[in-house]
Design a protein around this motif. Sequence first.
Motif, mmCIF file in Angstrom:
data_model
loop_
_atom_site.group_PDB
_atom_site.id
_atom_site.type_symbol
_atom_site.label_atom_id
_atom_site.label_comp_id
_atom_site.label_asym_id
_atom_site.label_seq_id
_atom_site.Cartn_x
_atom_site.Cartn_y
_atom_site.Cartn_z
ATOM 1 N N ALA A 177 -10.757 -51.078 41.240
ATOM 2 C CA ALA A 177 -10.251 -52.446 41.416
ATOM 3 C C ALA A 177 -9.837 -53.068 40.077
ATOM 4 N N ALA A 178 -10.593 -52.740 39.015
ATOM 5 C CA ALA A 178 -10.306 -53.318 37.694
ATOM 6 C C ALA A 178 -9.108 -52.651 37.023
ATOM 7 N N THR A 179 -8.982 -51.345 37.187
ATOM 8 C CA THR A 179 -7.926 -50.607 36.490
ATOM 9 C C THR A 179 -6.655 -50.471 37.318
ATOM 10 N N ARG A 180 -6.787 -50.637 38.627
ATOM 11 C CA ARG A 180 -5.634 -50.540 39.525
ATOM 12 C C ARG A 180 -5.680 -51.698 40.528
ATOM 13 N N PRO A 181 -5.391 -52.912 40.054
ATOM 14 C CA PRO A 181 -5.436 -54.080 40.945
ATOM 15 C C PRO A 181 -4.567 -53.867 42.182
ATOM 16 N N ARG A 182 -5.005 -54.479 43.262
ATOM 17 C CA ARG A 182 -4.338 -54.415 44.568
ATOM 18 C C ARG A 182 -4.564 -53.085 45.273
ATOM 19 N N SER A 183 -5.441 -52.247 44.733
ATOM 20 C CA SER A 183 -5.821 -51.036 45.453
ATOM 21 C C SER A 183 -6.603 -51.412 46.705
ATOM 22 N N THR A 184 -6.534 -50.566 47.717
ATOM 23 C CA THR A 184 -7.284 -50.753 48.956
ATOM 24 C C THR A 184 -8.326 -49.645 49.042
ATOM 25 N N GLN A 185 -9.599 -50.039 49.220
ATOM 26 C CA GLN A 185 -10.666 -49.051 49.135
ATOM 27 C C GLN A 185 -11.644 -49.173 50.300
ATOM 28 N N GLN A 186 -12.200 -48.021 50.659
ATOM 29 C CA GLN A 186 -13.273 -47.959 51.649
ATOM 30 C C GLN A 186 -14.477 -47.279 51.008
ATOM 31 N N VAL A 187 -15.626 -47.916 51.104
ATOM 32 C CA VAL A 187 -16.880 -47.343 50.606
ATOM 33 C C VAL A 187 -17.762 -47.037 51.813
ATOM 34 N N VAL A 188 -18.297 -45.820 51.857
ATOM 35 C CA VAL A 188 -19.191 -45.421 52.942
ATOM 36 C C VAL A 188 -20.577 -45.180 52.338
ATOM 37 N N LEU B 289 -16.117 -40.982 57.066
ATOM 38 C CA LEU B 289 -14.879 -40.290 56.717
ATOM 39 C C LEU B 289 -14.037 -40.018 57.960
ATOM 40 N N ALA B 290 -14.702 -39.716 59.064
ATOM 41 C CA ALA B 290 -13.985 -39.430 60.308
ATOM 42 C C ALA B 290 -13.184 -40.631 60.804
ATOM 43 N N LYS B 291 -13.564 -41.826 60.352
ATOM 44 C CA LYS B 291 -12.859 -43.042 60.776
ATOM 45 C C LYS B 291 -11.658 -43.375 59.879
ATOM 46 N N VAL B 292 -11.497 -42.651 58.789
ATOM 47 C CA VAL B 292 -10.340 -42.867 57.909
ATOM 48 C C VAL B 292 -9.117 -42.238 58.565
ATOM 49 N N ALA B 293 -8.021 -42.962 58.567
ATOM 50 C CA ALA B 293 -6.802 -42.480 59.210
ATOM 51 C C ALA B 293 -6.273 -41.220 58.525
ATOM 52 N N ASP B 294 -5.624 -40.353 59.300
ATOM 53 C CA ASP B 294 -5.031 -39.133 58.750
ATOM 54 C C ASP B 294 -4.070 -39.479 57.614
ATOM 55 N N GLY B 295 -4.178 -38.758 56.496
ATOM 56 C CA GLY B 295 -3.229 -38.920 55.400
ATOM 57 C C GLY B 295 -3.228 -40.287 54.746
ATOM 58 N N ALA C 255 -2.665 -41.311 39.714
ATOM 59 C CA ALA C 255 -1.374 -41.964 39.931
ATOM 60 C C ALA C 255 -0.958 -42.599 38.606
ATOM 61 N N PRO C 256 0.297 -43.034 38.461
ATOM 62 C CA PRO C 256 0.699 -43.684 37.209
ATOM 63 C C PRO C 256 -0.232 -44.852 36.872
ATOM 64 N N PRO C 257 -0.452 -45.119 35.578
ATOM 65 C CA PRO C 257 -1.404 -46.161 35.165
ATOM 66 C C PRO C 257 -1.145 -47.493 35.870
ATOM 67 N N GLY C 258 -2.211 -48.079 36.408
ATOM 68 C CA GLY C 258 -2.128 -49.401 37.030
ATOM 69 C C GLY C 258 -1.595 -49.419 38.447
ATOM 70 N N LYS C 259 -1.081 -48.286 38.936
ATOM 71 C CA LYS C 259 -0.519 -48.284 40.287
ATOM 72 C C LYS C 259 -1.642 -48.378 41.314
ATOM 73 N N PRO C 260 -1.536 -49.266 42.305
ATOM 74 C CA PRO C 260 -2.567 -49.358 43.352
ATOM 75 C C PRO C 260 -2.669 -48.056 44.137
ATOM 76 N N VAL C 261 -3.881 -47.734 44.560
ATOM 77 C CA VAL C 261 -4.103 -46.526 45.356
ATOM 78 C C VAL C 261 -4.964 -46.862 46.563
ATOM 79 N N HIS C 262 -4.974 -45.947 47.514
ATOM 80 C CA HIS C 262 -5.920 -45.983 48.626
ATOM 81 C C HIS C 262 -7.052 -45.028 48.266
ATOM 82 N N ALA C 263 -8.269 -45.536 48.191
ATOM 83 C CA ALA C 263 -9.401 -44.702 47.781
ATOM 84 C C ALA C 263 -10.542 -44.794 48.785
ATOM 85 N N VAL C 264 -11.204 -43.661 49.002
ATOM 86 C CA VAL C 264 -12.404 -43.594 49.835
ATOM 87 C C VAL C 264 -13.553 -43.115 48.949
ATOM 88 N N HIS C 265 -14.655 -43.845 48.977
ATOM 89 C CA HIS C 265 -15.842 -43.482 48.204
ATOM 90 C C HIS C 265 -16.960 -43.140 49.177
#
Length: 289
Positions: free
Chosen positions: A97-108, A141-147, A74-84
């Motif tokens: 989190a450091a490079t794209r503040p306000r991103s929302t992330q899920q770690v499994v 991963l199955a618990k992550v919402a579609d799209g 995504a454009p530099p610094g833009k928050p993203v939704h990420a799954v790890h």
Amino acid sequence: MGKSRSGRRGQGVAEAVVEAVDGGLAELIPDRERARAWTLLIDGAPQSHVDLDDPGYLSFEYQRRIGHVIDLVAPPGKPVHAVHLGGGAFTLARYVAATRPRSTQQVVERDAALVQLVRRELPLDPNARIRVRSTDAREGLAKVADGWADLVVADVFSGARTPAHLTSTEFLDEVRRALKPSAVYAANLADGPPLAHLRGQIATAAARFEHLALIADPAVLRGKRFGNAVLVASDAPLPVPELTRRAASDPHPGRVEHGKALTDFTGGATPVTDAAAVASPAPPPSVFR
């Protein structure tokens, strides 16, 4: 085996933390070159490196390559939704989190004891929007919402091998379900000669995604040694020229294969299904010496 911890001594020098976790013996080894940096090993195999003072610093070669993908998703610094998928020491979630503040992330990360160890010894920034689930990668991963996701990163190893159920077309169907239409999937793969696993994984991804790229050390691609390769996939065109430039400028330069060259590299390998899936090959002992 329980845990041993020497704490800090003398001039504030950190000591190793050793603790049994679900997946084996975890060791947190202090980095003597960086004041608050640590390497995580499981049963002697390096898993992650984290610098608490500079989470934007990526020491491991393959993590730097995934970092390039994160930078370009995504454009530099833009928050993203990420799954790890696969947590380790949460290195890449911290990087986002450091490079794209306000991103929302899920770690499994299925190893609940490892999650507790990392949270205690290498705490996450409380302001980072990182949710950690202690469950199997595919179940999480199955618990992550579609799209929902702009990015899904797969970096799952059990005993230094990728579990079989994370190598199939059915697994990638779940990845695609969780991704936004133009989002990106990045996977850390490990293989050595004759590269049958790597070729099969590229064929599997090609059966589910329109655009692919592979970033790896040229010696790994030539089948000269065991190593990591980062597979990048999307239904939207990938930023191949910029990925190529960044990979080539790394301390250990990587090569990017895509298009016909990548198709040719598969050598006619066929997609992997759940019914035929096997774990990735175990690395030779010499890899970690």
